[in-house]
Design a protein around this motif. Structure first.
Motif, PDB file in Angstrom:
ATOM      1  N   ILE A   1       0.858  -1.180   0.000  1.00 32.36           N
ATOM      2  CA  ILE A   1       0.000   0.000   0.000  1.00 32.36           C
ATOM      3  C   ILE A   1       0.893   1.229   0.000  1.00 32.36           C
ATOM      4  O   ILE A   1       1.743   1.390   0.880  1.00 32.36           O
ATOM      5  CB  ILE A   1      -0.936   0.011   1.216  1.00 32.36           C
ATOM      6  CG1 ILE A   1      -1.878  -1.194   1.151  1.00 32.36           C
ATOM      7  CG2 ILE A   1      -1.729   1.312   1.282  1.00 32.36           C
ATOM      8  CD1 ILE A   1      -2.700  -1.402   2.398  1.00 32.36           C
ATOM      9  N   SER A   2       0.703   2.088  -1.000  1.00 34.22           N
ATOM     10  CA  SER A   2       1.548   3.274  -1.143  1.00 34.22           C
ATOM     11  C   SER A   2       0.734   4.538  -0.911  1.00 34.22           C
ATOM     12  O   SER A   2      -0.342   4.717  -1.480  1.00 34.22           O
ATOM     13  CB  SER A   2       2.178   3.310  -2.542  1.00 34.22           C
ATOM     14  OG  SER A   2       3.084   4.381  -2.654  1.00 34.22           O
ATOM     15  N   LEU A   3       1.279   5.425  -0.080  1.00 31.19           N
ATOM     16  CA  LEU A   3       0.605   6.678   0.235  1.00 31.19           C
ATOM     17  C   LEU A   3       0.964   7.728  -0.820  1.00 31.19           C
ATOM     18  O   LEU A   3       1.657   8.701  -0.561  1.00 31.19           O
ATOM     19  CB  LEU A   3       1.012   7.157   1.631  1.00 31.19           C
ATOM     20  CG  LEU A   3       0.840   6.134   2.761  1.00 31.19           C
ATOM     21  CD1 LEU A   3       1.258   6.731   4.100  1.00 31.19           C
ATOM     22  CD2 LEU A   3      -0.596   5.621   2.825  1.00 31.19           C
ATOM     23  N   GLY A   4       0.469   7.493  -2.031  1.00 38.38           N
ATOM     24  CA  GLY A   4       0.804   8.330  -3.174  1.00 38.38           C
ATOM     25  C   GLY A   4       1.759   7.603  -4.102  1.00 38.38           C
ATOM     26  O   GLY A   4       2.262   6.522  -3.783  1.00 38.38           O
ATOM     27  N   LYS A   5       2.017   8.217  -5.271  1.00 37.99           N
ATOM     28  CA  LYS A   5       2.952   7.621  -6.222  1.00 37.99           C
ATOM     29  C   LYS A   5       3.740   8.697  -6.975  1.00 37.99           C
ATOM     30  O   LYS A   5       4.170   8.505  -8.101  1.00 37.99           O
ATOM     31  CB  LYS A   5       2.222   6.710  -7.212  1.00 37.99           C
ATOM     32  CG  LYS A   5       1.141   7.398  -8.023  1.00 37.99           C
ATOM     33  CD  LYS A   5       0.432   6.439  -8.960  1.00 37.99           C
ATOM     34  CE  LYS A   5       1.318   5.905 -10.062  1.00 37.99           C
ATOM     35  NZ  LYS A   5       0.584   5.093 -11.057  1.00 37.99           N
TER      36      LYS A   5
ATOM     37  N   GLU B   1      -1.202  -0.815  -4.216  1.00 39.19           N
ATOM     38  CA  GLU B   1      -2.495  -0.155  -4.110  1.00 39.19           C
ATOM     39  C   GLU B   1      -2.213   1.272  -3.633  1.00 39.19           C
ATOM     40  O   GLU B   1      -1.666   1.459  -2.546  1.00 39.19           O
ATOM     41  CB  GLU B   1      -3.398  -0.880  -3.108  1.00 39.19           C
ATOM     42  CG  GLU B   1      -3.687  -2.324  -3.478  1.00 39.19           C
ATOM     43  CD  GLU B   1      -4.531  -3.013  -2.408  1.00 39.19           C
ATOM     44  OE1 GLU B   1      -5.404  -2.338  -1.811  1.00 39.19           O
ATOM     45  OE2 GLU B   1      -4.314  -4.210  -2.167  1.00 39.19           O
ATOM     46  N   VAL B   2      -2.568   2.244  -4.421  1.00 36.72           N
ATOM     47  CA  VAL B   2      -2.259   3.635  -4.090  1.00 36.72           C
ATOM     48  C   VAL B   2      -3.406   4.250  -3.293  1.00 36.72           C
ATOM     49  O   VAL B   2      -4.552   4.250  -3.720  1.00 36.72           O
ATOM     50  CB  VAL B   2      -1.991   4.463  -5.360  1.00 36.72           C
ATOM     51  CG1 VAL B   2      -1.715   5.921  -4.995  1.00 36.72           C
ATOM     52  CG2 VAL B   2      -0.803   3.883  -6.118  1.00 36.72           C
ATOM     53  N   VAL B   3      -3.065   4.760  -2.115  1.00 35.28           N
ATOM     54  CA  VAL B   3      -4.017   5.499  -1.283  1.00 35.28           C
ATOM     55  C   VAL B   3      -3.512   6.935  -1.253  1.00 35.28           C
ATOM     56  O   VAL B   3      -2.510   7.238  -0.622  1.00 35.28           O
ATOM     57  CB  VAL B   3      -4.092   4.924   0.144  1.00 35.28           C
ATOM     58  CG1 VAL B   3      -5.063   5.748   0.984  1.00 35.28           C
ATOM     59  CG2 VAL B   3      -4.510   3.463   0.107  1.00 35.28           C
TER      60      VAL B   3
END
Length: 300
Positions: free
Chosen positions: A149-153, A183-185
């Protein structure tokens, strides 16, 4: 003025590169005129939401810094990735291994982190060491069904001393090494913009996103049916950056929040001054000008 512009009821504002440049001893430097621009937007009657991928501090600490820089902003007005990620983790019973900035860790205080079954990555800055990246890699590669899970990209962002690599570069390294898709959050995820719009109470066709990132801000907003404007501050560059269509580009957007001649974006002090809440002009790229006349500013 185009008919859709008269129907605009709300604005989403990026923060880093639009309101201020981060870094330095004071934590950042406001972009000239940006604090006054925020005040004028609020006075105009437009709804306003701050939509940021900031993950180097909790929302409370981040907002306190911005208030210290002169901005009229509250925690309740900010949509950020960490709270959204916490909700997702709890809903799916995920226990994260955190590769984030030390100042962001308190956001995850109520999340179970024992025996991790996923990795959450944010803008960890100096914590992006080989050892820390390798530890995150080992957690992911050891899972039967790895979840990243990525907090932005974002690719990079601007601080007072220059450009800095953003979380997206490190996210891509883990994706490649572990053969997994993150999964970008956060921006540019469609769900993130939809959440900000819902919190503001405005449908996408009646809102505009203003940001400095052609992919995360402009492209992300367009995915959920919004119009978007790219400013020429922050990380803005004249080449490269993505395939999103620019609805507009602003040279020093805070100075344009007025009714002065030659300003590209104008927000009235009250709605009675204009048939619509504001007026935008777009600066077309060379190839777009070819079909409409060189060096023309076209109302959008």
């Amino acid at each position: 003025m185009a008919a859709w512009a008269r129907a605009v009821r709300g604005l989403l504002l990026d923060i880093s590169g639009v309101l201020y440049d981060s870094g330095g001893e004071g934590g950042g430097v406001p972009i000239a005129g940006s604090a006054e621009a925020v005040r004028r937007i609020k006075a105009s009657g437009l709804k306003l939401r701050f939509c940021t991928n900031e993950t180097q501090a909790t929302r409370e600490k981040f907002v306190k810094k911005l208030q210290g820089l002169g901005f009229d902003i509250s925690v309740a007005e900010v949509t950020a990735p960490a709270p959204a990620a916490c909700r997702l983790l709890k809903e799916r019973g995920l226990r994260p291994h955190l590769l984030v900035h030390d100042d962001l860790v308190p956001e995850f205080a109520d999340v179970d982190k024992t025996n991790p079954n996923c990795v959450v990555i944010g803008d960890a800055a100096e914590n992006f060491s080989y050892a820390n990246l390798n530890e995150a890699f080992r957690v992911l590669i050891g899972l039967e069904k790895p979840v990243l899970i990525s907090l932005g990209k974002g690719r990079y962002y601007k601080e007072t001393d220059g450009l800095k690599l953003d979380v997206g570069a490190y996210m891509k390294a883990l994706e490649y090494a572990c053969d997994v898709q993150a999964e970008v959050v956060g921006k540019p995820a469609k769900a993130f913009f939809e959440s900000a719009l819902a919190e503001m109470g405005v449908p996408p066709e009646q809102a505009i996103m203003i940001g400095d990132d052609i992919v995360s801000d402009v492209g992300g907003a367009q995915q959920c049916g919004m119009r978007a404007v790219q400013v020429r501050t922050g990380k803005y560059r004249t080449r490269g950056g993505g395939s999103a269509k620019r609805h507009g580009k602003k040279q020093g957007w805070p100075n344009e929040v007025s009714w002065r001649k030659k300003h590209n974006m104008m927000v009235p002090k009250n709605r009675s001054e204009s048939p619509g809440p504001f007026k935008c002009y777009k600066s077309w790229e060379t190839e777009e000008r070819a079909s409409m006349g060189d060096k023309k500013d076209i109302p959008i």
